[in-house]
Write an enzyme that holds these catalytic residues in place. Structure first.
Site: not given
Ligand code: IMP
Ligand code: MG
Length: 186
Positions: A56, A110, A114, A142, A163, A170, A176
């Site tokens: 990403g 990164e 999220d 977020k 999202f 993606d 992407r």
């Molecule tokens: P986390 O572990 O919940 O912080 O999420 C991290 C990963 O989830 C990111 O590196 C993204 O690959 C994916 N992700 C989180 N939110 C989104 C979004 O809104 N769109 C696309 N991918 C997301």
């Molecule tokens: Mg990622």
């Protein structure tokens, strides 16, 4: 049939979902510049090692690193999950680490933080190598979704808990390559 259709200028359809433009390429560019300026000021004497988390972060990292003008190194890592032994279950490994991280200032780059679960795992893996410091640089964040206690040193943009696709992010592998950010229409 194309998987990704730009229906109108401000909407894209990817598979079963429709997304609407929410952040322009210009807004992204300004935010990247601000992050780069902060890094240039704060890490000028650190010779940092930027660890870009694939897939990403590739687009953000490319734009960011062109604006970073201090001595530094750049490398790429990926979190790979695979089935471990029967007892350990799913194991996540950070692959691609070739440089010695000992006594280095490492900047994890990164696309988005999220829940923070992914970033926390990455930090844990890097800490094993005893760096001098770990800084976290994420383009999107977020705040409403964050579940982990992680210090985010460099943030491009804080966004609502919705999202998004584009700028490296993606939906099911697609989107992407979009230069703008598109938000899922609920
Ligand atoms: P986390 O572990 O919940 O912080 O999420 C991290 C990963 O989830 C990111 O590196 C993204 O690959 C994916 N992700 C989180 N939110 C989104 C979004 O809104 N769109 C696309 N991918 C997301
Ligand atoms: Mg990622």
């Amino acid at each position: 049939m194309h998987a990704l259709i730009k229906a109108m200028n401000h909407q894209v359809k990817i598979k079963d979902k429709t997304f609407e433009i929410s952040i322009s390429a210009n807004e992204i560019d300004s935010a990247v510049s601000k992050v780069a300026e902060k890094i240039n000021t704060e890490l000028a004497d650190e010779n940092p090692l930027f660890l870009v988390v694939l897939n990403g972060a590739f687009m953000f990292a490319s734009d960011l690193m062109k604006k970073v003008n201090i001595p530094c190194e750049i490398s790429f890592v990926k979190l790979a999950s695979y089935e471990g032994t029967v007892t350990s279950g799913i194991v996540k490994e950070l692959i691609g680490l070739n440089e010695s991280l000992a006594k280095r200032t490492v900047v994890v780059v990164e696309d988005i933080v999220d829940t923070g679960i992914t970033m926390q795992q990455i930090i844990e893996r890097i800490n094993i190598h005893k760096p001098k410091a770990i800084k976290v640089c994420t383009f999107f964040h977020k705040p409403e979704a964050l579940q982990k206690d992680i210090k985010l040193d460099y943030i491009g943009m804080e966004i609502p808990n919705k999202f998004i696709v584009g700028y490296g992010l993606d939906y099911d592998g697609q989107g992407r390559n979009l230069a703008e950010i598109y938000t899922l229409i609920q």
